[in-house]
Design a protein around this motif. Structure first.
Motif, PDB file in Angstrom:
ATOM      1  N   VAL A  14       0.911  -1.113   0.013  1.00 60.19           N
ATOM      2  CA  VAL A  14       0.026  -0.055  -0.164  1.00 60.19           C
ATOM      3  C   VAL A  14       0.769   1.451   0.105  1.00 60.19           C
ATOM      4  O   VAL A  14       0.322   2.483  -0.082  1.00 60.19           O
ATOM      5  CB  VAL A  14      -0.980  -0.028   1.225  1.00 60.19           C
ATOM      6  CG1 VAL A  14      -1.819  -1.249   1.287  1.00 60.19           C
ATOM      7  CG2 VAL A  14      -0.080   0.282   2.512  1.00 60.19           C
TER       8      VAL A  14
ATOM      9  N   PHE B 231      -1.672   4.509   0.261  1.00 57.17           N
ATOM     10  CA  PHE B 231      -2.344   5.019   1.425  1.00 57.17           C
ATOM     11  C   PHE B 231      -1.878   5.704   2.490  1.00 57.17           C
ATOM     12  O   PHE B 231      -0.359   5.720   2.293  1.00 57.17           O
ATOM     13  CB  PHE B 231      -2.758   3.358   2.212  1.00 57.17           C
ATOM     14  CG  PHE B 231      -3.507   2.614   1.466  1.00 57.17           C
ATOM     15  CD1 PHE B 231      -3.881   2.837   0.235  1.00 57.17           C
ATOM     16  CD2 PHE B 231      -3.740   1.503   2.182  1.00 57.17           C
ATOM     17  CE1 PHE B 231      -4.891   1.665  -0.332  1.00 57.17           C
ATOM     18  CE2 PHE B 231      -4.954   0.665   1.568  1.00 57.17           C
ATOM     19  CZ  PHE B 231      -5.327   0.728   0.197  1.00 57.17           C
TER      20      PHE B 231
ATOM     21  N   MET C 111      -7.139   6.010   1.300  1.00 52.44           N
ATOM     22  CA  MET C 111      -6.797   5.067   0.490  1.00 52.44           C
ATOM     23  C   MET C 111      -7.023   5.523  -1.169  1.00 52.44           C
ATOM     24  O   MET C 111      -8.186   5.928  -1.507  1.00 52.44           O
ATOM     25  CB  MET C 111      -7.253   3.841   0.580  1.00 52.44           C
ATOM     26  CG  MET C 111      -7.462   3.388   2.051  1.00 52.44           C
ATOM     27  SD  MET C 111      -8.137   1.605   2.377  1.00 52.44           S
ATOM     28  CE  MET C 111     -10.142   2.323   2.148  1.00 52.44           C
TER      29      MET C 111
ATOM     30  N   LEU D  20      -7.005   2.552  -5.422  1.00 53.03           N
ATOM     31  CA  LEU D  20      -7.573   1.153  -4.915  1.00 53.03           C
ATOM     32  C   LEU D  20      -7.519   0.154  -5.934  1.00 53.03           C
ATOM     33  O   LEU D  20      -7.975   0.437  -7.152  1.00 53.03           O
ATOM     34  CB  LEU D  20      -8.817   1.473  -4.304  1.00 53.03           C
ATOM     35  CG  LEU D  20      -8.938   2.298  -2.781  1.00 53.03           C
ATOM     36  CD1 LEU D  20     -10.150   2.708  -2.574  1.00 53.03           C
ATOM     37  CD2 LEU D  20      -8.316   1.273  -1.780  1.00 53.03           C
TER      38      LEU D  20
ATOM     39  N   ASP E 287      -7.158  -4.765  -2.728  1.00 52.19           N
ATOM     40  CA  ASP E 287      -7.259  -4.373  -1.526  1.00 52.19           C
ATOM     41  C   ASP E 287      -8.511  -4.674  -0.580  1.00 52.19           C
ATOM     42  O   ASP E 287      -8.694  -4.167   0.459  1.00 52.19           O
ATOM     43  CB  ASP E 287      -7.456  -2.624  -1.632  1.00 52.19           C
ATOM     44  CG  ASP E 287      -6.186  -2.245  -2.132  1.00 52.19           C
ATOM     45  OD1 ASP E 287      -4.830  -2.561  -1.722  1.00 52.19           O
ATOM     46  OD2 ASP E 287      -6.126  -1.299  -3.029  1.00 52.19           O
TER      47      ASP E 287
END
Length: 119
Positions: free
Chosen positions: A63, A67, A82, A85, A89
């Motif tokens: 991530v 993120f 986030m 995406l 995820d």
């Protein structure tokens, strides 16, 4: 005894964004480690991101760059922004807290919020 409540989950298209919130029943000022974990079907729960009271952060490689974890002590809330995406995820995301060091297991868990990313 701190209670954590997640919100902000939902269904989003791949490439989209979502912001998760974790509201604590009490002050998070004394909770050094606040973190987000996730668990996908058939997989183990994994650390997504963590943040200390001093602002130090740690992210899972999967991530990193997409993120962002943050905390607002005045609002007793932790966030997980986030972006970009991906379907991978998709998971239930859990907020977690621990007074001192960031280590397994956390002292407190939220109930989780579902994040589903469609292709």
């Amino acid at each position: 005894q701190v209670q954590l409540v997640e919100s902000g989950g939902g269904l989003v298209q791949a490439g989209g964004s979502l912001r998760l919130s974790c509201a604590a029943s009490g002050s998070i000022f004394s909770l050094n480690c606040m973190a987000w974990y996730r668990q996908a079907p058939g997989k183990q729960r994994e650390l997504v991101a963590a943040i200390t009271s001093g602002g130090s952060t740690n992210y899972a490689d999967s991530v990193k760059g997409r993120f962002t974890i943050s905390r607002d002590n005045a609002k007793n809330t932790v966030y997980l922004q986030m972006n970009s995406l991906k379907p991978e995820d998709t998971a239930v995301y859990y907020c977690a807290a621990k007074p001192i060091i960031c280590s397994w297991p956390p002292s407190s868990w939220g109930q989780g919020t579902q994040v589903t990313v469609s292709s």
